[in-house]
Design an enzyme around this catalytic site. Structure first.
Site, PDB file in Angstrom:
ATOM      1  N   ASN A  79       0.859  -1.186   0.000  1.00 49.87           N
ATOM      2  CA  ASN A  79       0.000   0.000   0.000  1.00 49.87           C
ATOM      3  C   ASN A  79       0.894   1.235   0.000  1.00 49.87           C
ATOM      4  OD1 ASN A  79      -1.526   2.304   1.307  1.00 49.87           O
ATOM      5  ND2 ASN A  79      -3.180   0.814   1.082  1.00 49.87           N
ATOM      6  N   SER A 109      -5.201  -0.471  -3.044  1.00 52.03           N
ATOM      7  CA  SER A 109      -5.804   0.828  -2.706  1.00 52.03           C
ATOM      8  C   SER A 109      -6.902   0.545  -1.704  1.00 52.03           C
ATOM      9  CB  SER A 109      -6.411   1.491  -3.951  1.00 52.03           C
ATOM     10  OG  SER A 109      -5.399   1.913  -4.826  1.00 52.03           O
ATOM     11  N   GLU A 110      -6.856   1.222  -0.557  1.00 52.97           N
ATOM     12  CA  GLU A 110      -7.717   0.801   0.548  1.00 52.97           C
ATOM     13  C   GLU A 110      -9.206   1.073   0.317  1.00 52.97           C
ATOM     14  OE1 GLU A 110      -5.219   2.996   0.860  1.00 52.97           O
ATOM     15  OE2 GLU A 110      -5.725   4.656   2.209  1.00 52.97           O
ATOM     16  N   ASN A 111      -9.531   1.840  -0.727  1.00 55.08           N
ATOM     17  CA  ASN A 111     -10.957   1.985  -1.032  1.00 55.08           C
ATOM     18  C   ASN A 111     -11.547   0.718  -1.645  1.00 55.08           C
ATOM     19  OD1 ASN A 111      -9.181   2.851  -3.186  1.00 55.08           O
ATOM     20  ND2 ASN A 111     -11.012   3.398  -4.326  1.00 55.08           N
ATOM     21  N   SER A 151     -11.440  -4.858   2.310  1.00 54.63           N
ATOM     22  CA  SER A 151     -10.195  -4.130   2.137  1.00 54.63           C
ATOM     23  C   SER A 151      -9.484  -3.921   3.474  1.00 54.63           C
ATOM     24  CB  SER A 151     -10.478  -2.779   1.480  1.00 54.63           C
ATOM     25  OG  SER A 151      -9.287  -2.058   1.325  1.00 54.63           O
TER      26      SER A 151
END
Lengths: 232, 213
Positions: free
Chosen positions: B23, B46-48, B88
Site C-alpha cells: 500500500n 488501494s484501501e478503497n 479491504s
C-alpha cells in the site's frame, strides 16, 4: 409489497424525519447515492446524524446537506475535502466523530450483523482509544469499538432487480455493502434494473434481504473528484 | 546533495520484494510505483477497494467508478480485483498486506508515527492511516528530514498526536535512511551523497547508532 419505486421522492419521503440517523454509502464522491442525497437536501429534514467515510464536496452529495444546515453530527473518517465542513466544525455548529476508516466500516458491518462491539489494534495509544475499554489478547492491547446501526441507509449500486439484489461496479462498491446492512430500512438507487432471473446469483454482492426499497436513478452525474489521465 | 523526491522513492523501492502486496500513501510514496524493479511482481493495494492498481487512465480508459484511495482516476491491471471496504480493511488490519510506504509529519526513536493531525489546524480526519500503521506487516516512512520551518521530524518522542505507536520499521528522508529496531531504536544505514554524519546529527533530534552499509 414490491420493493421497486419510481424515483427518490417516492422511495424516501414517507421515511424522512428530523433527528434521524442515516448511513451513506460511497468513498469520496465515488459510488454515492446522489439522487437520495439531493432529495434529502430538498426535503429540508434536519438535525440529521450522518454516518459516512467522507463529507463529499461543497454543494454536492452530503455537501448539500451541510450547506443547508441539516446535519447535527457526522460520524466519519476523512472529511477534509469539503470546505464548508471545516467552517461548520470550527464554529462548533457541527458535532464530529472521527474514526479510522476500517474501524468505521467494521462498526457498520458489525452493527448490521448483530455484533455489539469488537476489539481492534487500530487506534490504541491514540486519541481514538481515549475513554474506551482496552483489553489485552496474547500480550497485545486492543480497543473496544461499538457496532453502528442507523434509522436509514442510502446506497448506490450499478445493477439491481425487483428482489433488491445488487451488483456494484468497480471501486464504486466501497462501503455501500456495509451501509446496506447497518439499518433495517435501506434505500438503493441503481443505474440499471434487470428483470428477475437475469442476474447471475453467484455475482450478487448485496442480497435483497438487506434492501427494502430501490429505484432507478435518472441521469446520474457520477462526478469525478480527481480526474487524472495520461497520454496514450 | 540531498535526495530528490524521485531518488527518495528509488531508495524506498529497495524495500520491495517479489510477491509483496503493498500500500502506497499519498505524495512521495506514490512515486515508488515508478521504481518497481523489472521482473519483480508487486501488487498495489488501494484501501478503497482494489488490488492490482494500475497507472492513470488514457482519455478512452477514463472511468469515474475506478479511483484510488486519493480519489484519483486509475486503471486495474489484468491480475487485479475489486472488493468492498470491509474486505479491504480486513486485509490491512489482519496483516495480509506486506508493506506500507507512508508519508509522515514525525517519527520517533521507538517507531511511533504522527501523520494525521496538527492541533490548532483544521482536522480532516485520519482516513485509513491508523488502520495501515497498525495492521500492515512492515511500515516504512518516506518524508523530508526537516519541516518547512527546519524543525527535526525524526524525534526522541513525537510532539504531534500519534497515528500509531512502535509501528515504523524503516525511514527514508531526503538526506538519509534509518532502520528502526524494536527495543533498540534507530540505526543510520545510509546517507545521500555529500551529506555528512555531523549534518545528520545536527538535523535529527533522535539518538541513533551508525551502521553504514
Amino acid at each position: 409489497m414490491g420493493k421497486v419505486y419510481q424515483e427518490a421522492g417516492a422511495a424516501l419521503r414517507d421515511i424522512l424525519r428530523d433527528g434521524m440517523s442515516i448511513a451513506v454509502g460511497g468513498f469520496g464522491i465515488c459510488g454515492i447515492p446522489e439522487h437520495c442525497l439531493r432529495l434529502i437536501a430538498e426535503s429540508g429534514v434536519k438535525d440529521l446524524t450522518i454516518v459516512s467515510i467522507t463529507a463529499h464536496i461543497d454543494g454536492y452529495g452530503i455537501g448539500q446537506l451541510l450547506d443547508n444546515g441539516q446535519v447535527k453530527k457526522i460520524i466519519g473518517s476523512y472529511l477534509g475535502e469539503n470546505n464548508n465542513f471545516a467552517k461548520l466544525y470550527i464554529s462548533g455548529k457541527l458535532e464530529v466523530e472521527f474514526n479510522p476508516q476500517g474501524t468505521l466500516v467494521e462498526r457498520m458491518r458489525a452493527g448490521g450483523a448483530g455484533i455489539a462491539g469488537f476489539y481492534t489494534r487500530v487506534g490504541v495509544d491514540t486519541v481514538v482509544s481515549e475513554g474506551k475499554e482496552i483489553r489485552e489478547f496474547d500480550g497485545r492491547r486492543y480497543v473496544l469499538e461499538e457496532g453502528i446501526t442507523t434509522d436509514l441507509s442510502i446506497i448506490k449500486a450499478w445493477q439491481g432487480d425487483e428482489e433488491g439484489n445488487l451488483i456494484y461496479r468497480k471501486t464504486a462498491r466501497n462501503c455501500n455493502p456495509q451501509a446496506a446492512v447497518c439499518s433495517k430500512m435501506t434505500v438503493a438507487e441503481i443505474e440499471e434494473m434487470l428483470p428477475t432471473g437475469q442476474m447471475d446469483p453467484s455475482a450478487i454482492h448485496t442480497p435483497g434481504i438487506y434492501v427494502q426499497r430501490l429505484f432507478k436513478g435518472n441521469a446520474f452525474e457520477n462526478r469525478i473528484e480527481r480526474r487524472i489521465t495520461r497520454s496514450a | 546533495m540531498a535526495w530528490t523526491r524521485e531518488e527518495m522513492a528509488q531508495q524506498a523501492a529497495k524495500q520491495l520484494q517479489d510477491g509483496f502486496y503493498v500500500n502506497l500513501g499519498i505524495g512521495i510514496p506514490t512515486l515508488v510505483s515508478n521504481y518497481i524493479p523489472e521482473g519483480m511482481h508487486v501488487v498495489l493495494e488501494s484501501e478503497n477497494g482494489m488490488l492490482g492498481t494500475g497507472p492513470f487512465p488514457t482519455e478512452e480508459e477514463l472511468d469515474g467508478d475506478l479511483v484510488n484511495a486519493s480519489k484519483q482516476t486509475v486503471t486495474l491491471l489484468p491480475y487485479g480485483s475489486y472488493f468492498d471496504s470491509a474486505e479491504s480493511f480486513a486485509m490491512i488490519r489482519g496483516g495480509h498486506v506486506d508493506l506500507a510506504i507512508l508519508g509522515a509529519m514525525e517519527v520517533s526513536e521507538a517507531g511511533d508515527i504522527a501523520n494525521w493531525m496538527v492541533p490548532g489546524k483544521i482536522v480532516k480526519g485520519m482516513g485509513g492511516a491508523m488502520d495501515l500503521v497498525s495492521g500492515v506487516r512492515r511500515v516504512i516512512v518516506c518524508m523530508e528530514h526537516n519541516s518547512k520551518d527546519g524543525e527535526p521530524k525524526v524525534r526522541k518522542q513525537c510532539t504531534l498526536p500519534l497515528t500509531g505507536s512502535g509501528m515504523v520499521r524503516h525511514v527514508v528522508t531526503d538526506i538519509c535512511e534509518f532502520e528502526c529496531v524494536r527495543g533498540e531504536g534507530l540505526i543510520l544505514t545510509a546517507m545521500a551523497h555529500d551529506i555528512t554524519l555531523d549534518e545528520v546529527r545536527a538535523r535529527t533530534e533522535a539518538d541513533f547508532k551508525v551502521v553504514l552499509g
